[in-house]
Design an enzyme around this catalytic site. Structure first.
Site, PDB file in Angstrom:
ATOM      1  N   ASN A   7       0.908  -1.240   0.050  1.00 47.15           N
ATOM      2  CA  ASN A   7       0.054   0.011  -0.132  1.00 47.15           C
ATOM      3  C   ASN A   7       0.778   1.258   0.008  1.00 47.15           C
ATOM      4  O   ASN A   7       1.429   1.594   1.020  1.00 47.15           O
ATOM      5  CB  ASN A   7      -0.927  -0.119   1.151  1.00 47.15           C
ATOM      6  CG  ASN A   7      -1.682   1.148   1.347  1.00 47.15           C
ATOM      7  OD1 ASN A   7      -1.644   1.956   0.287  1.00 47.15           O
ATOM      8  ND2 ASN A   7      -2.648   1.076   2.213  1.00 47.15           N
ATOM      9  N   LYS A  14       3.458   0.863   2.714  1.00 43.83           N
ATOM     10  CA  LYS A  14       3.199  -0.080   3.944  1.00 43.83           C
ATOM     11  C   LYS A  14       3.118  -1.617   3.112  1.00 43.83           C
ATOM     12  O   LYS A  14       2.853  -1.751   1.837  1.00 43.83           O
ATOM     13  CB  LYS A  14       1.772  -0.049   4.446  1.00 43.83           C
ATOM     14  CG  LYS A  14       1.589   1.393   5.190  1.00 43.83           C
ATOM     15  CD  LYS A  14       0.388   1.472   5.833  1.00 43.83           C
ATOM     16  CE  LYS A  14       0.075   2.921   6.405  1.00 43.83           C
ATOM     17  NZ  LYS A  14      -1.115   3.429   6.154  1.00 43.83           N
ATOM     18  N   ARG A  91      -2.865  -1.961  -3.412  1.00 47.53           N
ATOM     19  CA  ARG A  91      -3.929  -1.195  -3.032  1.00 47.53           C
ATOM     20  C   ARG A  91      -3.822   0.027  -4.172  1.00 47.53           C
ATOM     21  O   ARG A  91      -2.771   0.771  -4.113  1.00 47.53           O
ATOM     22  CB  ARG A  91      -3.984  -0.750  -1.592  1.00 47.53           C
ATOM     23  CG  ARG A  91      -4.981   0.449  -1.421  1.00 47.53           C
ATOM     24  CD  ARG A  91      -4.942   1.190  -0.183  1.00 47.53           C
ATOM     25  NE  ARG A  91      -6.197   2.036  -0.064  1.00 47.53           N
ATOM     26  CZ  ARG A  91      -6.181   3.288   0.404  1.00 47.53           C
ATOM     27  NH1 ARG A  91      -4.871   3.425   0.892  1.00 47.53           N
ATOM     28  NH2 ARG A  91      -6.976   4.084   0.441  1.00 47.53           N
ATOM     29  N   HIS A 180     -13.008   3.582  -0.040  1.00 46.75           N
ATOM     30  CA  HIS A 180     -12.778   2.759   1.193  1.00 46.75           C
ATOM     31  C   HIS A 180     -13.606   1.505   0.705  1.00 46.75           C
ATOM     32  O   HIS A 180     -14.059   0.825   1.761  1.00 46.75           O
ATOM     33  CB  HIS A 180     -13.807   3.300   2.458  1.00 46.75           C
ATOM     34  CG  HIS A 180     -12.985   4.517   3.176  1.00 46.75           C
ATOM     35  ND1 HIS A 180     -13.725   5.318   3.626  1.00 46.75           N
ATOM     36  CD2 HIS A 180     -11.713   4.656   3.351  1.00 46.75           C
ATOM     37  CE1 HIS A 180     -12.756   6.134   4.440  1.00 46.75           C
ATOM     38  NE2 HIS A 180     -11.539   5.574   4.251  1.00 46.75           N
ATOM     39  N   HIS A 208     -17.437   3.088   7.912  1.00 48.38           N
ATOM     40  CA  HIS A 208     -16.021   3.214   8.075  1.00 48.38           C
ATOM     41  C   HIS A 208     -15.480   4.695   8.691  1.00 48.38           C
ATOM     42  O   HIS A 208     -15.646   5.580   7.942  1.00 48.38           O
ATOM     43  CB  HIS A 208     -15.321   3.025   6.629  1.00 48.38           C
ATOM     44  CG  HIS A 208     -13.732   2.975   6.752  1.00 48.38           C
ATOM     45  ND1 HIS A 208     -13.035   1.774   6.808  1.00 48.38           N
ATOM     46  CD2 HIS A 208     -13.000   3.895   7.260  1.00 48.38           C
ATOM     47  CE1 HIS A 208     -11.886   1.954   6.765  1.00 48.38           C
ATOM     48  NE2 HIS A 208     -11.541   3.408   7.145  1.00 48.38           N
ATOM     49  N   GLY A 210     -12.924   6.345  10.572  1.00 51.84           N
ATOM     50  CA  GLY A 210     -11.281   6.526  10.901  1.00 51.84           C
ATOM     51  C   GLY A 210     -10.856   7.803  10.559  1.00 51.84           C
ATOM     52  O   GLY A 210     -11.443   8.800  11.106  1.00 51.84           O
ATOM     53  N   ARG A 241     -11.498  16.632   7.053  1.00 53.51           N
ATOM     54  CA  ARG A 241     -12.185  17.203   6.013  1.00 53.51           C
ATOM     55  C   ARG A 241     -13.553  17.571   6.277  1.00 53.51           C
ATOM     56  O   ARG A 241     -14.348  17.128   7.057  1.00 53.51           O
ATOM     57  CB  ARG A 241     -12.226  16.037   4.924  1.00 53.51           C
ATOM     58  CG  ARG A 241     -10.867  15.464   4.409  1.00 53.51           C
ATOM     59  CD  ARG A 241     -11.128  14.465   3.235  1.00 53.51           C
ATOM     60  NE  ARG A 241      -9.994  13.517   3.292  1.00 53.51           N
ATOM     61  CZ  ARG A 241      -9.888  12.202   3.168  1.00 53.51           C
ATOM     62  NH1 ARG A 241     -10.945  11.523   3.246  1.00 53.51           N
ATOM     63  NH2 ARG A 241      -8.661  11.715   3.272  1.00 53.51           N
ATOM     64  N   GLY A 335     -10.866   3.195  13.021  1.00 48.10           N
ATOM     65  CA  GLY A 335     -10.302   3.711  14.326  1.00 48.10           C
ATOM     66  C   GLY A 335     -11.304   4.008  15.214  1.00 48.10           C
ATOM     67  O   GLY A 335     -11.421   3.478  16.514  1.00 48.10           O
ATOM     68  N   ILE A 336     -12.246   4.711  14.947  1.00 51.03           N
ATOM     69  CA  ILE A 336     -13.343   5.274  15.713  1.00 51.03           C
ATOM     70  C   ILE A 336     -14.195   4.244  15.786  1.00 51.03           C
ATOM     71  O   ILE A 336     -14.711   3.899  16.977  1.00 51.03           O
ATOM     72  CB  ILE A 336     -13.843   6.613  15.160  1.00 51.03           C
ATOM     73  CG1 ILE A 336     -12.765   7.695  15.008  1.00 51.03           C
ATOM     74  CG2 ILE A 336     -15.086   7.112  16.143  1.00 51.03           C
ATOM     75  CD1 ILE A 336     -13.513   8.890  14.412  1.00 51.03           C
ATOM     76  N   GLY A 337     -14.851   3.590  14.648  1.00 57.62           N
ATOM     77  CA  GLY A 337     -15.923   2.597  14.729  1.00 57.62           C
ATOM     78  C   GLY A 337     -15.615   1.484  15.466  1.00 57.62           C
ATOM     79  O   GLY A 337     -16.424   0.855  16.267  1.00 57.62           O
ATOM     80  N   ASN A 339     -13.249   1.257  18.273  1.00 56.45           N
ATOM     81  CA  ASN A 339     -12.590   1.665  19.421  1.00 56.45           C
ATOM     82  C   ASN A 339     -13.614   2.498  20.294  1.00 56.45           C
ATOM     83  O   ASN A 339     -12.914   2.956  21.267  1.00 56.45           O
ATOM     84  CB  ASN A 339     -11.247   2.070  19.475  1.00 56.45           C
ATOM     85  CG  ASN A 339     -10.300   1.358  18.439  1.00 56.45           C
ATOM     86  OD1 ASN A 339     -10.395  -0.020  19.207  1.00 56.45           O
ATOM     87  ND2 ASN A 339      -9.628   1.544  17.689  1.00 56.45           N
ATOM     88  N   GLU A 368      -8.518  -4.544   5.406  1.00 54.79           N
ATOM     89  CA  GLU A 368      -8.261  -4.352   3.767  1.00 54.79           C
ATOM     90  C   GLU A 368      -7.281  -5.151   3.466  1.00 54.79           C
ATOM     91  O   GLU A 368      -7.265  -5.811   2.142  1.00 54.79           O
ATOM     92  CB  GLU A 368      -8.076  -2.880   3.729  1.00 54.79           C
ATOM     93  CG  GLU A 368      -9.244  -1.972   3.765  1.00 54.79           C
ATOM     94  CD  GLU A 368      -8.882  -0.617   4.118  1.00 54.79           C
ATOM     95  OE1 GLU A 368      -8.670  -0.071   5.294  1.00 54.79           O
ATOM     96  OE2 GLU A 368      -9.260   0.025   3.224  1.00 54.79           O
TER      97      GLU A 368
END
Ligand code: ADP
Length: 390
Positions: A7, A14, A91, A180, A208, A210, A241, A335-337, A339, A368
């Site tokens: 990625n 990554k 990706r 996404h 999603h 994050g 954003r 990340g938010i969803g 944790n 992913e």
């Protein structure tokens, strides 16, 4: 059998190396700050062994070399040689209307990804650099492109058209593409497994959440609408954003602030969202903390950011339930969803009186890279079958 997943971002590469039979990552890591003086490699093996070191890395080609050398390293490596890698999955952000599924990379596909760099100028060029580096360093190993946009190619025209003059769709490809996609597809398939019903019998909304945030309406396994649009700027409130906005507001800003295209682009993409509204941070953890702080001025702005964030999610849940003519499950990821159980509970409570009792709320960690590895494996085994290899 190992599959390498890559990625590439503008200054990072990554990677994860999967053992596809055991469905687990043997090693993962990242080369960061490519092209900078402080480039570094962070590498983690499944065994727990870790390596962080400064590296000289002027471009993505150098980064790929470092990755392959590390994966085959005597001490930190996890494979004996690079021919243990049987396929490489990349990706790629933008596949426009041409790619509605993952695709084996050849010269034609490379040219197309190059062409769609116009639509994703920050994302497609580094992916291409990664693909080209792999064709040299790991030549002969099949490469597969997995697009962020392809899952949403099933949207009907009424969902993906903007109300602009039709000629701009023809001339420039201006329409909703959505992003996404790999994550929405992964978690909607996982949700079906958890519910123990086939995906084609379910209506699912995937969220999603994050740094970037988007939702998708997945009707019987197919994305029929999504919140991100021509670019990842549309839709939900995100870390930095703005999400949905009257385009005239951007024009007004240009006039009032005497701002050029680049400046307005920065305001909308880097200075807005949770950060812009709260004036505190783009990180949900900081904002949740600030919302409980004693300073009323600070906590008020933090609470406002959280309220806008939640309101938009709930608004789209309502819209997508109507679009699909029903709803079986809402999935939270990112990340938010993943944790922030408080947020999921809050949305569940807010919607208690409007949703059917049977609608399930699920938290499913996204993966992913695993989906990219699976798609890559699926495509290369097809080639082997065709060539009579097993
Ligand atoms: P990216 O989109 O860059 O992959 P992530 O999916 O890692 O980002 O999500 C980052 C977001 O997740 C940040 O806003 C961060 O605050 C949020 N996050 C991580 N852990 C928690 C937590 N425990 N509670 C609330 N938010 C969290």
């Amino acid at each position: 059998m190992s599959i390498l997943v890559i990625n590439c971002g503008s200054s990072s590469a990554k990677y994860q190396l999967f053992n596809i039979k055991h469905k687990r990552a043997l090693a993962r890591g990242v080369v960061e700050r490519i092209g900078g003086r402080s480039a570094r490699l962070i590498h983690q093996c499944d065994s727990g062994l870790e390596l962080t070191k400064k590296v000289r890395c002027k471009d993505h080609y150098a980064a790929m070399r470092i990755i392959v050398d590390t994966l085959t390293h005597e001490r930190f490596g996890v494979i004996a040689s690079k021919d243990k890698i049987r396929g490489i999955g990349h990706r790629v952000v933008h596949g426009a209307e041409e790619f509605n599924k993952s695709t084996l990379i050849n010269a034609r596909v490379i040219r197309s990804i190059e062409r769609y760099s116009e639509l994703a100028p920050l994302h497609n060029p580094p992916s291409l650099a990664g693909i080209k580096a792999c064709s040299r360093i790991l030549s002969g190993i099949p490469q597969v492109a997995v697009f962020d946009t392809s899952f949403h190619q099933t949207m009907p025209p009424r969902a993906f058209f903007y109300g602009l003059p039709f000629r701009y769709y023809k001339k420039y490809g201006i329409r909703k593409y959505g992003f996404h996609g790999t994550s929405h597809r992964f978690v909607s398939e996982e949700a079906a497994k958890r519910i123990k019903l086939p995906p084609h019998s379910l209506k699912i909304i995937t969220c999603h959440l994050g740094n970037g945030c988007s939702m998708a309406a997945v009707d019987r396994g197919r994305s029929v609408d999504t919140t991100m649009g021509f670019t990842p700027l549309e839709g939900l409130l995100m870390g930095t954003r703005s999400g949905d906005l009257d385009p005239a507001a951007a024009l007004y800003l240009m006039e009032k602030e005497r701002a050029g295209i680049n400046r307005v682009n920065d305001i909308l993409n880097k200075e807005s969202g949770l950060l812009g509204v709260s004036g505190i941070s783009n990180d949900m953890r900081d904002i949740l903390k600030a919302s409980r702080c004693r300073n009323v001025k600070v906590s008020k702005r933090a609470k406002l950011a959280i309220e806008i964030f939640i309101y938009r999610i709930e608004k789209y849940i309502g819209a997508y339930q109507v679009v699909m003519g029903g709803l079986d499950a809402i999935v939270f990821t990112g990340g938010i969803g993943e944790n922030c159980p408080w947020l999921v509970r809050r949305i569940k409570k807010d919607l208690e009186s409007t949703l059917r009792k049977r609608v399930r709320f699920l938290v499913i960690p996204t993966d992913e890279e695993l989906l990219i590895a699976r798609d890559t494996y699926g495509i290369i085994t097809k080639i082997w079958r065709k060539n009579g290899k097993s």
